[in-house]
Scaffold this motif. Structure first.
Motif, mmCIF file in Angstrom:
data_model
loop_
_atom_site.group_PDB
_atom_site.id
_atom_site.type_symbol
_atom_site.label_atom_id
_atom_site.label_comp_id
_atom_site.label_asym_id
_atom_site.label_seq_id
_atom_site.Cartn_x
_atom_site.Cartn_y
_atom_site.Cartn_z
ATOM 1 N N VAL A 365 24.822 7.884 -8.476
ATOM 2 C CA VAL A 365 25.920 8.217 -7.567
ATOM 3 C C VAL A 365 26.165 9.727 -7.575
ATOM 4 C CG1 VAL A 365 28.417 8.038 -7.214
ATOM 5 C CG2 VAL A 365 27.064 5.975 -7.642
ATOM 6 N N ILE A 366 26.191 10.310 -8.772
ATOM 7 C CA ILE A 366 26.409 11.762 -8.887
ATOM 8 C C ILE A 366 25.228 12.527 -8.293
ATOM 9 C CG2 ILE A 366 26.637 13.662 -10.533
ATOM 10 C CD1 ILE A 366 28.146 11.680 -12.362
ATOM 11 N N GLU A 367 24.005 12.082 -8.591
ATOM 12 C CA GLU A 367 22.818 12.738 -8.036
ATOM 13 C C GLU A 367 22.839 12.677 -6.513
ATOM 14 O OE1 GLU A 367 20.078 14.405 -9.475
ATOM 15 O OE2 GLU A 367 21.535 14.489 -11.109
ATOM 16 N N GLY A 368 23.221 11.528 -5.960
ATOM 17 C CA GLY A 368 23.303 11.400 -4.519
ATOM 18 C C GLY A 368 24.348 12.327 -3.925
ATOM 19 N N SER A 369 25.486 12.455 -4.605
ATOM 20 C CA SER A 369 26.539 13.361 -4.134
ATOM 21 C C SER A 369 26.078 14.814 -4.170
ATOM 22 C CB SER A 369 27.789 13.181 -4.996
ATOM 23 O OG SER A 369 28.812 14.054 -4.590
ATOM 24 N N VAL A 370 25.360 15.184 -5.239
ATOM 25 C CA VAL A 370 24.853 16.565 -5.351
ATOM 26 C C VAL A 370 23.868 16.859 -4.227
ATOM 27 C CG1 VAL A 370 23.444 18.103 -6.773
ATOM 28 C CG2 VAL A 370 25.231 16.726 -7.836
ATOM 29 N N LYS A 371 22.976 15.916 -3.935
ATOM 30 C CA LYS A 371 21.984 16.125 -2.873
ATOM 31 C C LYS A 371 22.652 16.279 -1.510
ATOM 32 C CE LYS A 371 18.142 13.743 -5.139
ATOM 33 N NZ LYS A 371 17.234 12.554 -5.106
ATOM 34 N N LYS A 372 23.682 15.455 -1.257
ATOM 35 C CA LYS A 372 24.404 15.560 0.015
ATOM 36 C C LYS A 372 25.076 16.919 0.151
ATOM 37 C CE LYS A 372 25.360 10.638 0.768
ATOM 38 N NZ LYS A 372 26.437 9.606 0.860
ATOM 39 N N ARG A 373 25.667 17.406 -0.934
ATOM 40 C CA ARG A 373 26.327 18.711 -0.887
ATOM 41 C C ARG A 373 25.323 19.833 -0.673
ATOM 42 N NH1 ARG A 373 31.184 18.553 -5.429
ATOM 43 N NH2 ARG A 373 32.212 16.682 -4.610
ATOM 44 N N LYS A 374 24.155 19.708 -1.297
ATOM 45 C CA LYS A 374 23.112 20.726 -1.097
ATOM 46 C C LYS A 374 22.645 20.754 0.352
ATOM 47 C CE LYS A 374 21.181 20.962 -5.776
ATOM 48 N NZ LYS A 374 19.986 20.672 -6.618
ATOM 49 N N LYS A 375 22.518 19.560 0.955
ATOM 50 C CA LYS A 375 22.108 19.489 2.348
ATOM 51 C C LYS A 375 23.160 20.106 3.267
ATOM 52 C CE LYS A 375 19.104 15.419 2.045
ATOM 53 N NZ LYS A 375 18.906 14.000 2.464
ATOM 54 N N ARG A 376 24.440 19.815 2.970
ATOM 55 C CA ARG A 376 25.512 20.400 3.790
ATOM 56 C C ARG A 376 25.538 21.910 3.655
ATOM 57 N NH1 ARG A 376 28.795 15.827 2.122
ATOM 58 N NH2 ARG A 376 29.773 17.119 0.505
ATOM 59 N N LEU A 377 25.326 22.389 2.426
ATOM 60 C CA LEU A 377 25.316 23.828 2.199
ATOM 61 C C LEU A 377 24.148 24.480 2.929
ATOM 62 C CD1 LEU A 377 26.409 26.348 0.779
ATOM 63 C CD2 LEU A 377 25.006 25.742 -1.208
ATOM 64 N N ALA A 378 22.969 23.835 2.863
ATOM 65 C CA ALA A 378 21.782 24.380 3.550
ATOM 66 C C ALA A 378 21.990 24.416 5.049
ATOM 67 C CB ALA A 378 20.562 23.539 3.195
ATOM 68 N N LYS A 380 24.875 24.586 6.591
ATOM 69 C CA LYS A 380 25.890 25.601 6.881
ATOM 70 C C LYS A 380 25.297 26.996 6.854
ATOM 71 C CE LYS A 380 30.536 27.031 5.515
ATOM 72 N NZ LYS A 380 31.659 26.792 4.583
ATOM 73 N N LEU A 381 24.398 27.254 5.918
ATOM 74 C CA LEU A 381 23.756 28.566 5.824
ATOM 75 C C LEU A 381 22.872 28.844 7.028
ATOM 76 C CD1 LEU A 381 22.817 28.620 2.015
ATOM 77 C CD2 LEU A 381 24.622 29.928 3.164
ATOM 78 N N LYS A 382 22.224 27.772 7.546
ATOM 79 C CA LYS A 382 21.369 27.949 8.717
ATOM 80 C C LYS A 382 22.179 28.356 9.938
ATOM 81 C CE LYS A 382 17.518 24.909 7.488
ATOM 82 N NZ LYS A 382 16.775 23.670 7.857
ATOM 83 N N THR A 383 23.348 27.728 10.091
ATOM 84 C CA THR A 383 24.184 28.019 11.260
ATOM 85 C C THR A 383 24.809 29.403 11.188
ATOM 86 O OG1 THR A 383 26.068 26.954 10.165
ATOM 87 C CG2 THR A 383 24.717 25.594 11.612
ATOM 88 N N THR A 384 24.947 29.934 9.976
ATOM 89 C CA THR A 384 25.533 31.262 9.849
ATOM 90 C C THR A 384 24.446 32.339 9.805
ATOM 91 O OG1 THR A 384 25.547 31.011 7.430
ATOM 92 C CG2 THR A 384 27.549 30.413 8.616
#
Length: 384
Positions: A365-378, A380-384
């Motif tokens: 569950v924690i690993e899945g949450s970390v991966k989702k956050r990394k994807k959101r961060l990636a 977000k960085l692309k759009t900026t």
């Protein structure tokens, strides 16, 4: 002189550098049982709160009292109801149950706390309050006529092997009460299963039948009890597990106080109902055809789900993990009941199995949450 002053005076020979310092955990246990500990954390992050381990454990004990009181009454009722001409008044049944159950509670607490005190003194740490709940749970999940020495040995195994071997309260991977029951079940099977162990004195009086509902279904026998009988608890079974009504009262106390996880309880119901509906659709045998809603109110399902699956030490810790953990407990409970005729109960094995996998569930569950956050961060960085 107040009680506080008397205890402070009594504690002086046990202070640091005094001749009885080694035995300080024993006297401190009495102090913390009567009063809130007067020490606070000195470093690291901490929250100033009125809730401590002692209050949490006492809340669970209070939530167990309705099931305990009814269990004492039902012990007497099951015994006297099968003997013609017996007095079935509440007082008569309750006093008989009290005479049978109280010694089990005393043995459980006496043996368990003695071991806890011994380990605390040996290791030089304070006595933890965790056994306040375990000491009451163990008698409630045992057959009424199990010999007291078997209760004592089961407690010894649960506390030493199931708890202290892992470091004590908060470190165990398995629920200690269920560990005691599992030990008793495999070490003394004739006292933990069959048709004569669930009603008091059934082995001594030929007219008494003590078979549980699940036992009858597993043996292909007809069940004469109504759903309301099953829900109210007027059926044979372990001391504290028969009345879903009073177990629900305890569940409400745990949920309202925030001590028990409603997510695990709800998940367990979802898992059991889902499996029950699937098996009802198949109906290949009596256990499969047994209505799904009756599965929820017989055996130890309700008691185990409310008081042992929600154990904060051995259960899943993450929010999503609690849902997964609870659903799997409910599913495995019915799977074991239906596909293992030799053990038509299920909830003990289901909870112990999920205790083992709870850390794995939280990990993913924690690993899945970390991966989702990394994807959101990636993203977000692309759009900026």
């Amino acid at each position: 002189m107040s009680l506080r002053d008397k205890i402070d005076e009594l504690k002086k020979p046990f202070g640091k550098g005094e001749k009885l310092e080694k035995w300080a955990p024993a006297i401190n246990a009495l102090d913390t049982f009567l009063y809130v500990p007067n020490h606070t954390t000195k470093k690291g992050a901490h929250i100033r709160d009125g809730v401590d381990l002692k209050r949490t454990m006492i809340t669970v004990v209070l939530a167990l009292l309705p099931a305990l009181i009814y269990g004492m009454y039902n012990t007497g009722y099951q015994h006297f109801s099968q003997i013609s001409g017996s007095d079935l008044s509440f007082l008569s049944c309750f006093m008989y149950g009290l005479w049978k159950v109280l010694p089990m509670v005393v043995v459980s607490y006496g043996v368990g706390l003695a071991i806890e005190f011994a380990f605390a003194i040996y290791r030089g740490h304070e006595v933890n309050e965790g056994y306040l709940v375990t000491g009451l749970l163990i008698p409630l999940i045992m057959p009424v006529d199990i010999p007291l020495w078997m209760v004592a040995i089961s407690v010894v195994f649960a506390v030493i092997i199931g708890k202290e071997a892992f470091g004590g309260t908060g470190m165990n991977i398995l629920n200690p009460a269920l560990t005691a029951r599992a030990f008793a079940f495999f070490a003394y099977p004739t006292y933990m299963s069959g048709t004569k162990v669930w009603v008091s004195e059934a082995t001594n009086i030929d007219a008494i039948s003590g078979e549980t509902i699940l036992g009858k279904l597993a043996g292909g026998k007809e069940v004469a009890y109504s759903t309301m009988d099953m829900f109210s608890g007027a059926i044979p079974g372990s001391i504290g597990e028969t009345s879903t009504l009073w177990i629900l009262v305890g569940a409400l106390i745990l949920i309202i106080t925030g001590v028990g996880s409603w997510r695990i309880m709800a998940g367990g119901l979802i898992g059991a109902i889902g499996m029950g509906l699937i098996f009802n659709a198949v109906s290949a045998n009596d256990l499969m055809a047994f209505p799904w809603y009756n599965h929820l109110v017989v055996g130890g399902f309700a008691f185990g789900l409310v008081f042992m699956a929600t154990d904060p030490v051995s259960a899943a810790q993450t929010t999503k993990g609690k849902w997964i953990y609870g659903i799997l407990v409910g599913m495995f409970c019915l799977l074991i009941r239906i596909f293992n005729p030799a053990y038509p109960e299920g909830v003990m094995m289901a909870i112990l199995l999920m205790n083992v996998f709870a850390p794995t569930i939280d990990h993913y569950v924690i690993e899945g949450s970390v991966k989702k956050r990394k994807k959101r961060l990636a993203a977000k960085l692309k759009t900026t």
